[in-house]
Design an enzyme around this catalytic site. Structure first.
Site, short mmCIF file in Angstrom:
data_model
loop_
_atom_site.label_atom_id
_atom_site.label_comp_id
_atom_site.label_asym_id
_atom_site.label_seq_id
_atom_site.Cartn_x
_atom_site.Cartn_y
_atom_site.Cartn_z
CG HIS A 22 -1.92 -1.03 1.36
ND1 HIS A 22 -2.08 -1.77 2.58
CD2 HIS A 22 -2.79 -1.53 0.52
CE1 HIS A 22 -3.26 -2.58 2.18
NE2 HIS A 22 -3.58 -2.43 0.96
CE LYS A 45 -11.09 -7.44 1.71
NZ LYS A 45 -10.04 -6.68 1.35
NE ARG A 73 -3.03 -7.05 -4.36
CZ ARG A 73 -3.78 -7.32 -3.19
NH1 ARG A 73 -3.19 -7.81 -2.20
NH2 ARG A 73 -5.13 -7.37 -3.32
CB SER A 116 -4.23 -6.63 4.57
OG SER A 116 -3.90 -5.13 4.16
P1 ADP Z 1 -10.11 -3.43 -0.14
O1 ADP Z 1 -10.64 -4.00 0.75
O2 ADP Z 1 -10.76 -2.41 -0.71
O3 ADP Z 1 -9.56 -4.52 -1.22
P2 ADP Z 1 -7.41 -3.15 0.76
O4 ADP Z 1 -6.89 -2.63 1.86
O5 ADP Z 1 -7.35 -5.11 0.57
O6 ADP Z 1 -8.65 -2.80 0.21
O7 ADP Z 1 -6.55 -2.74 -0.70
C1 ADP Z 1 -6.74 -1.39 -1.05
C2 ADP Z 1 -6.01 -1.30 -2.26
O8 ADP Z 1 -4.46 -1.49 -2.28
C3 ADP Z 1 -6.60 -2.30 -3.39
O9 ADP Z 1 -6.91 -1.42 -4.82
C4 ADP Z 1 -5.61 -3.35 -3.54
O10 ADP Z 1 -5.72 -3.85 -4.96
C5 ADP Z 1 -4.31 -2.43 -3.18
N1 ADP Z 1 -3.34 -3.26 -2.57
C6 ADP Z 1 -3.19 -4.05 -1.77
N2 ADP Z 1 -1.98 -4.52 -1.66
C7 ADP Z 1 -1.29 -4.34 -2.47
C8 ADP Z 1 0.23 -4.32 -2.96
N3 ADP Z 1 0.70 -5.37 -2.74
N4 ADP Z 1 0.32 -3.66 -4.47
C9 ADP Z 1 -0.21 -2.92 -4.96
N5 ADP Z 1 -1.75 -2.67 -4.63
C10 ADP Z 1 -2.22 -3.43 -3.43
#
Ligand code: ADP
Length: 162
Positions: free
Chosen positions: A17, A41, A90, A128
């Site tokens: 992130h 979630k 990703r 996460s």
């Molecule tokens: P959500 O519940 O909306 O998916 P996340 O916190 O899991 O929220 O992810 C927020 C954003 O960050 C999403 O667009 C996700 O694809 C992106 N993201 C998460 N991990 C990575 C990573 N390792 N590299 C790039 N983008 C990421």
């Protein structure tokens, strides 16, 4: 002023992130990172904790604002005086979900644009949920999340063992 909103669960924020925040903050005058409640979630950290960890992890980015919201993303984005949403991508598996989401948002409000940023290759495996799983089974998360997150997860996992 060019403003973008980067919404997510951030439960917790990872170095993947952070990489997106750092790169997106170079493209906009202000990047608003907004923690939202994802009903699909079950979170490990409360909204307040996630905001706190994000705030502590992004001290080095001057044009970033950390916020939280519940409700419709479209409304929130408009309230921030912008029409731009930034999301990280990703693997191909992200694409299906993100594609549907972006189209749904556009259907409700055609002015809103979702901009996708490709993950840096070193973070393509990082999520996460992966971090939480790793920590739960005693795996090393050093270098994958900011230090304040590492400490908080370790603390939380210890508590939940009892
Ligand atoms: P959500 O519940 O909306 O998916 P996340 O916190 O899991 O929220 O992810 C927020 C954003 O960050 C999403 O667009 C996700 O694809 C992106 N993201 C998460 N991990 C990575 C990573 N390792 N590299 C790039 N983008 C990421």
């Amino acid at each position: 002023m060019r403003i973008a909103v980067c919404p997510g669960s951030f439960d917790p924020v990872t170095n993947g992130h952070l990489d997106i925040f750092e790169r997106a903050s170079n493209m906009y005058d202000l990047l608003i990172v907004a923690v939202f409640h994802n009903p699909n979630k079950k979170p490990l950290f409360t909204m307040e904790e996630r905001v706190e960890l994000l705030t502590r992890s992004t001290q080095h980015i001057p044009n970033i604002k950390i916020d939280s919201f519940s409700g419709l993303l479209n409304d929130y984005v408009r309230q921030q005086n912008t029409n731009i949403i930034v999301r990280g991508l990703r693997a191909l598996s992200d694409f299906e979900y993100e594609f549907q989401r972006a189209l749904l948002i556009k259907k409700i409000d055609p002015v809103i644009e979702t901009v996708f940023m490709m993950t840096s290759s070193e973070y393509s495996f990082l999520s996460s949920s992966g971090i939480k799983e790793l920590a739960r089974f005693g795996g090393k998360i050093k270098g994958l999340v900011p230090e304040c997150v590492e400490a908080r997860i370790k603390e939380r996992m210890r508590i939940s063992e009892y």
